[in-house]
Design an enzyme around this catalytic site. Structure first.
Site, PDB file in Angstrom:
ATOM      1  N   ALA A  64       5.014  -6.963  10.088  1.00  0.00           N
ATOM      2  CA  ALA A  64       3.828  -7.056   8.961  1.00  0.00           C
ATOM      3  C   ALA A  64       2.511  -7.502   9.776  1.00  0.00           C
ATOM      4  CB  ALA A  64       4.082  -7.947   7.985  1.00  0.00           C
ATOM      5  N   THR A 105       6.300 -10.663   0.198  1.00  0.00           N
ATOM      6  CA  THR A 105       5.589 -12.039   0.180  1.00  0.00           C
ATOM      7  C   THR A 105       5.227 -12.341  -1.164  1.00  0.00           C
ATOM      8  OG1 THR A 105       3.431 -13.103   0.778  1.00  0.00           O
ATOM      9  CG2 THR A 105       3.458 -10.913   0.519  1.00  0.00           C
ATOM     10  N   TYR A 132      -4.594  -8.660   1.933  1.00  0.00           N
ATOM     11  CA  TYR A 132      -3.296  -8.870   2.473  1.00  0.00           C
ATOM     12  C   TYR A 132      -2.229  -8.512   1.351  1.00  0.00           C
ATOM     13  CZ  TYR A 132       1.089 -11.282   3.859  1.00  0.00           C
ATOM     14  OH  TYR A 132       2.457 -11.445   4.191  1.00  0.00           O
ATOM     15  N   LYS A 136       0.747  -5.472   0.992  1.00  0.00           N
ATOM     16  CA  LYS A 136       2.117  -5.701   1.013  1.00  0.00           C
ATOM     17  C   LYS A 136       2.796  -5.360  -0.278  1.00  0.00           C
ATOM     18  CE  LYS A 136       4.466  -7.722   3.266  1.00  0.00           C
ATOM     19  NZ  LYS A 136       5.358  -7.397   4.280  1.00  0.00           N
TER      20      LYS A 136
END
Length: 298
Positions: A64, A105, A132, A136
């Protein structure tokens, strides 16, 4: 012991990937752990070829883009690694009938204003507050769309372990030194040991695919703030916790906004009859004992 399985671990050089490979080999499984030089997961054709040649029973995607602040300026690149690459992996897994465990996450969530905080259940609608988290979340959607019957999204948070850098290891270094350290007191989450996440992955692998599709949360139980975590690390290291100075997240001046509350619930594990995680303080104490002993040469 069950028959050895063929595992493919993407991102095997990272904090979780290295511990997972150790555990799998210890169980007698056959593990492929290609470096980025051997397999570029953003190359669709290369991913398809590699999985066709290796034919894994189980694929785990630990790779990632994790540089949260940099993602604000490089969101397109973060999307390539966190969303497009998982889609390519899911398609290749579909072609080879491999199961796919995709690591995600807590950053996909943001608490709704005016609501009292409670742990987010696995089916709570994501609402990421930064680039971010958006990347994800896009990766989660891609995996579940491409491989709905043989994929599992495994969300974790505040990860630390024996390998690689982490907040916990940084605080241990500060504890061994002098002076104070400034840490945010207004973000709540779940410090999680990589050991607990790999145990969760092994528990999922032992269950039938039909019972593990969708989203699972693999975080240690309970919650604290970064400030509370830092104080506990100092205490466990034999240092004065008052050397940790509480500050607001805003005062740290980071480019990416952070969710104030990202505590995850674990109802799906109860459906399986398993809860393969410990309270965060228990896991942290075990980790710090090992790290402090290693540093002291005991």
């Amino acid at each position: 012991m069950s028959a050895p399985e063929r595992w493919l671990v993407i991102g095997a050089s990272g904090r979780l990937g290295r511990e997972l490979c150790d555990a799998l080999r210890g169980r007698g499984h056959i593990v492929a752990a290609p470096s980025r030089g051997r397999l570029d997961v953003t190359d669709r054709a290369a991913v398809a070829r590699y999985l066709s040649d290796w034919a894994p029973d189980i694929t785990v995607n630990c790779a990632a883009w994790t540089r949260v602040d940099d993602a604000e300026r490089h969101e397109a690149e973060a999307l390539r690694i966190n969303a497009e690459a998982p889609r390519y992996l899911a398609r290749a897994c579909r072609a080879t009938r491999s199961r796919l465990f995709h690591l995600s996450t807590d950053a996909v969530f943001s608490p709704a204003a005016g609501h009292p905080p409670r742990p987010f259940p696995e089916d709570h609608p994501p609402a990421p507050v930064n680039a971010y988290g958006r990347s994800k979340h896009a990766g989660e959607r891609a995996v579940l769309e491409e491989l709905p019957h043989r994929s599992t999204v495994v969300r974790t948070a505040w990860l630390y372990g024996r390998y690689g850098s982490s907040f916990v290891r940084t605080m241990l270094r500060h504890a061994a030194g002098q002076g104070t350290v400034r840490v945010a007191h207004d973000q709540y989450g779940q410090p999680t040991s990589a050991t607990d996440v790999l145990c969760a992955l092994l528990a999922l692998a032992d269950a039938p695919p039909a019972r593990t599709t969708g989203v699972f949360h693999a975080t240690c139980l309970g919650s604290t703030t970064w400030y509370g975590l830092a104080r506990e690390v100092f205490r466990l290291a034999g240092a004065d916790p008052d050397r940790v100075e509480p500050v607001t997240t805003a005062s740290l001046g980071r480019p990416a906004p952070r969710p104030a509350w990202s505590v995850l619930g674990h109802d799906r594990w109860r459906e399986l009859g398993v809860l393969p995680v410990r309270p965060w303080a228990e896991a942290l104490a075990a980790f710090c004992r090992t790290e402090v002993s290693a540093c002291c040469g005991h």
